[in-house]
Write a protein that holds these residues in place. Structure first.
Motif, PDB file in Angstrom:
ATOM      1  N   THR A   1     -14.066 145.472  75.441  1.00  0.00           N
ATOM      2  CA  THR A   1     -12.750 146.102  75.383  1.00  0.00           C
ATOM      3  C   THR A   1     -12.872 147.616  75.237  1.00  0.00           C
ATOM      4  O   THR A   1     -12.480 148.349  76.129  1.00  0.00           O
ATOM      5  CB  THR A   1     -11.919 145.512  74.232  1.00  0.00           C
ATOM      6  N   ILE A   2     -13.407 148.096  74.127  1.00  0.00           N
ATOM      7  CA  ILE A   2     -13.535 149.541  73.978  1.00  0.00           C
ATOM      8  C   ILE A   2     -14.971 150.000  74.177  1.00  0.00           C
ATOM      9  O   ILE A   2     -15.215 151.176  74.345  1.00  0.00           O
ATOM     10  CB  ILE A   2     -13.028 150.038  72.605  1.00  0.00           C
ATOM     11  N   PHE A   3     -15.919 149.087  74.173  1.00  0.00           N
ATOM     12  CA  PHE A   3     -17.311 149.482  74.289  1.00  0.00           C
ATOM     13  C   PHE A   3     -17.776 149.384  75.730  1.00  0.00           C
ATOM     14  O   PHE A   3     -18.443 148.459  76.127  1.00  0.00           O
ATOM     15  CB  PHE A   3     -18.188 148.637  73.375  1.00  0.00           C
ATOM     16  N   THR A   4     -17.389 150.356  76.528  1.00  0.00           N
ATOM     17  CA  THR A   4     -17.818 150.396  77.916  1.00  0.00           C
ATOM     18  C   THR A   4     -18.882 151.468  78.111  1.00  0.00           C
ATOM     19  O   THR A   4     -19.170 151.874  79.221  1.00  0.00           O
ATOM     20  CB  THR A   4     -16.616 150.691  78.829  1.00  0.00           C
ATOM     21  N   ALA A   5     -19.453 151.916  77.011  1.00  0.00           N
ATOM     22  CA  ALA A   5     -20.456 152.980  77.067  1.00  0.00           C
ATOM     23  C   ALA A   5     -21.716 152.480  77.765  1.00  0.00           C
ATOM     24  O   ALA A   5     -21.991 151.298  77.824  1.00  0.00           O
ATOM     25  CB  ALA A   5     -20.798 153.437  75.651  1.00  0.00           C
ATOM     26  N   SER A   6     -22.463 153.401  78.261  1.00  0.00           N
ATOM     27  CA  SER A   6     -23.712 153.077  78.945  1.00  0.00           C
ATOM     28  C   SER A   6     -24.687 152.421  77.987  1.00  0.00           C
ATOM     29  O   SER A   6     -24.809 152.804  76.839  1.00  0.00           O
ATOM     30  CB  SER A   6     -24.328 154.372  79.494  1.00  0.00           C
ATOM     31  N   ARG A   7     -25.405 151.437  78.492  1.00  0.00           N
ATOM     32  CA  ARG A   7     -26.393 150.729  77.695  1.00  0.00           C
ATOM     33  C   ARG A   7     -27.804 151.249  77.989  1.00  0.00           C
ATOM     34  O   ARG A   7     -28.770 150.574  77.721  1.00  0.00           O
ATOM     35  CB  ARG A   7     -26.332 149.235  78.001  1.00  0.00           C
TER      36      ARG A   7
ATOM     37  N   ALA B   1     -21.927 155.281  62.209  1.00  0.00           N
ATOM     38  CA  ALA B   1     -21.208 155.469  63.475  1.00  0.00           C
ATOM     39  C   ALA B   1     -19.774 154.951  63.369  1.00  0.00           C
ATOM     40  O   ALA B   1     -18.844 155.572  63.887  1.00  0.00           O
ATOM     41  CB  ALA B   1     -21.957 154.774  64.613  1.00  0.00           C
ATOM     42  N   LEU B   2     -19.596 153.813  62.697  1.00  0.00           N
ATOM     43  CA  LEU B   2     -18.241 153.275  62.502  1.00  0.00           C
ATOM     44  C   LEU B   2     -17.382 154.256  61.710  1.00  0.00           C
ATOM     45  O   LEU B   2     -16.213 154.469  62.040  1.00  0.00           O
ATOM     46  CB  LEU B   2     -18.294 151.927  61.783  1.00  0.00           C
ATOM     47  N   SER B   3     -17.955 154.858  60.678  1.00  0.00           N
ATOM     48  CA  SER B   3     -17.169 155.779  59.846  1.00  0.00           C
ATOM     49  C   SER B   3     -16.796 157.043  60.618  1.00  0.00           C
ATOM     50  O   SER B   3     -15.767 157.644  60.342  1.00  0.00           O
ATOM     51  CB  SER B   3     -17.920 156.134  58.560  1.00  0.00           C
TER      52      SER B   3
ATOM     53  N   GLU C   1     -19.334 154.856  71.193  1.00  0.00           N
ATOM     54  CA  GLU C   1     -20.485 154.840  72.096  1.00  0.00           C
ATOM     55  C   GLU C   1     -21.768 154.512  71.324  1.00  0.00           C
ATOM     56  O   GLU C   1     -22.585 153.710  71.771  1.00  0.00           O
ATOM     57  CB  GLU C   1     -20.619 156.178  72.816  1.00  0.00           C
ATOM     58  N   ALA C   2     -21.938 155.119  70.154  1.00  0.00           N
ATOM     59  CA  ALA C   2     -23.119 154.830  69.336  1.00  0.00           C
ATOM     60  C   ALA C   2     -23.107 153.382  68.861  1.00  0.00           C
ATOM     61  O   ALA C   2     -24.132 152.706  68.876  1.00  0.00           O
ATOM     62  CB  ALA C   2     -23.182 155.783  68.143  1.00  0.00           C
ATOM     63  N   VAL C   3     -21.933 152.891  68.448  1.00  0.00           N
ATOM     64  CA  VAL C   3     -21.815 151.500  68.003  1.00  0.00           C
ATOM     65  C   VAL C   3     -22.182 150.560  69.143  1.00  0.00           C
ATOM     66  O   VAL C   3     -22.959 149.616  68.965  1.00  0.00           O
ATOM     67  CB  VAL C   3     -20.389 151.199  67.475  1.00  0.00           C
ATOM     68  N   ALA C   4     -21.667 150.804  70.323  1.00  0.00           N
ATOM     69  CA  ALA C   4     -21.949 149.949  71.479  1.00  0.00           C
ATOM     70  C   ALA C   4     -23.435 149.943  71.808  1.00  0.00           C
ATOM     71  O   ALA C   4     -23.989 148.908  72.190  1.00  0.00           O
ATOM     72  CB  ALA C   4     -21.146 150.418  72.683  1.00  0.00           C
ATOM     73  N   GLY C   5     -24.095 151.062  71.641  1.00  0.00           N
ATOM     74  CA  GLY C   5     -25.512 151.150  71.934  1.00  0.00           C
ATOM     75  C   GLY C   5     -26.392 150.384  70.968  1.00  0.00           C
ATOM     76  O   GLY C   5     -27.544 150.078  71.271  1.00  0.00           O
ATOM     77  N   LEU C   6     -25.849 150.041  69.809  1.00  0.00           N
ATOM     78  CA  LEU C   6     -26.616 149.310  68.801  1.00  0.00           C
ATOM     79  C   LEU C   6     -26.473 147.801  68.927  1.00  0.00           C
ATOM     80  O   LEU C   6     -27.224 147.056  68.308  1.00  0.00           O
ATOM     81  CB  LEU C   6     -26.164 149.737  67.397  1.00  0.00           C
ATOM     82  N   MET C   7     -25.495 147.333  69.717  1.00  0.00           N
ATOM     83  CA  MET C   7     -25.190 145.903  69.793  1.00  0.00           C
ATOM     84  C   MET C   7     -25.444 145.332  71.177  1.00  0.00           C
ATOM     85  O   MET C   7     -25.204 145.994  72.185  1.00  0.00           O
ATOM     86  CB  MET C   7     -23.724 145.666  69.437  1.00  0.00           C
ATOM     87  N   ALA C   8     -25.880 144.083  71.182  1.00  0.00           N
ATOM     88  CA  ALA C   8     -26.019 143.360  72.445  1.00  0.00           C
ATOM     89  C   ALA C   8     -24.635 143.136  73.041  1.00  0.00           C
ATOM     90  O   ALA C   8     -23.653 142.973  72.311  1.00  0.00           O
ATOM     91  CB  ALA C   8     -26.714 142.017  72.208  1.00  0.00           C
TER      92      ALA C   8
END
Length: 173
Positions: A5-11, A34-36, A41-48
């Motif tokens: 949904t919001i995490f469309t950042a590059s992997r 990153a959440l705070s 983008e940083a959050v998305a990069g940390l998750m599968a």
């Protein structure tokens, strides 16, 4: 659950850390930072992309899901500030807990594989004990009693801070 949904950042840039004992812990701590900051983008990069997620608690308290999927609006001001972050077991699990007053207590368990968070367990207003699913060799004392229960790797600390009863669950890793 897919986080598209919001995490469309590059992997292309995954979090790579040396395989130090605290590497997974630092990765999870960086997630909360990153959440705070609101750095999706940083959050998305940390998750599968296919993060496995499980929640226990009142449905109205699915705060992390709402944050990660972009459902949290301006009226949802719940902030996750971990009071304790601990790497547990041998399987890459990191457990974080936090509480605000007597009404909001949470535990998050994150599984990290190859520098990426792949599994997430969220508990809200629930005491949690973490045990290894395949216990190591039983000690002589536990063998003599016939006990095969694995020792606790981690237990909710807020038990000593909050003055109310909550359900208790065991997370087997």
């Amino acid at each position: 659950m897919h986080w598209n949904t919001i995490f469309t950042a590059s992997r292309t840039s995954h979090w790579h850390m040396a395989s130090s004992k605290d590497g997974n812990k630092r990765l999870v701590e960086s997630l909360y930072e990153a959440l705070s900051r609101g750095d999706t983008e940083a959050v998305a990069g940390l998750m599968a992309e296919d993060l496995e997620w499980w929640f226990h608690g009142p449905r109205r308290c699915e705060h992390m899901r709402r944050v990660l999927t972009g459902e949290a609006g301006h009226g949802d001001h719940f902030r996750f500030v971990p009071r304790r972050v601990t790497e547990v077991g041998e399987g890459g699990w990191v457990v974080a807990e936090g509480w605000e007053g007597d009404q909001a207590y949470w535990v998050h368990a994150w599984a990290v594989e190859d520098g990426v968070i792949t599994r997430f367990r969220e508990y809200f207003n629930t005491w949690v004990t973490v045990r290894e699913l395949s216990p190591r060799m039983p000690t002589e004392a536990s063998s003599s009693r016939g006990s095969r229960e694995a020792p606790a790797l981690w237990q909710s600390e807020a038990l000593v801070h909050l003055r109310r009863s909550l359900p208790t669950l065991v997370l087997a890793i």
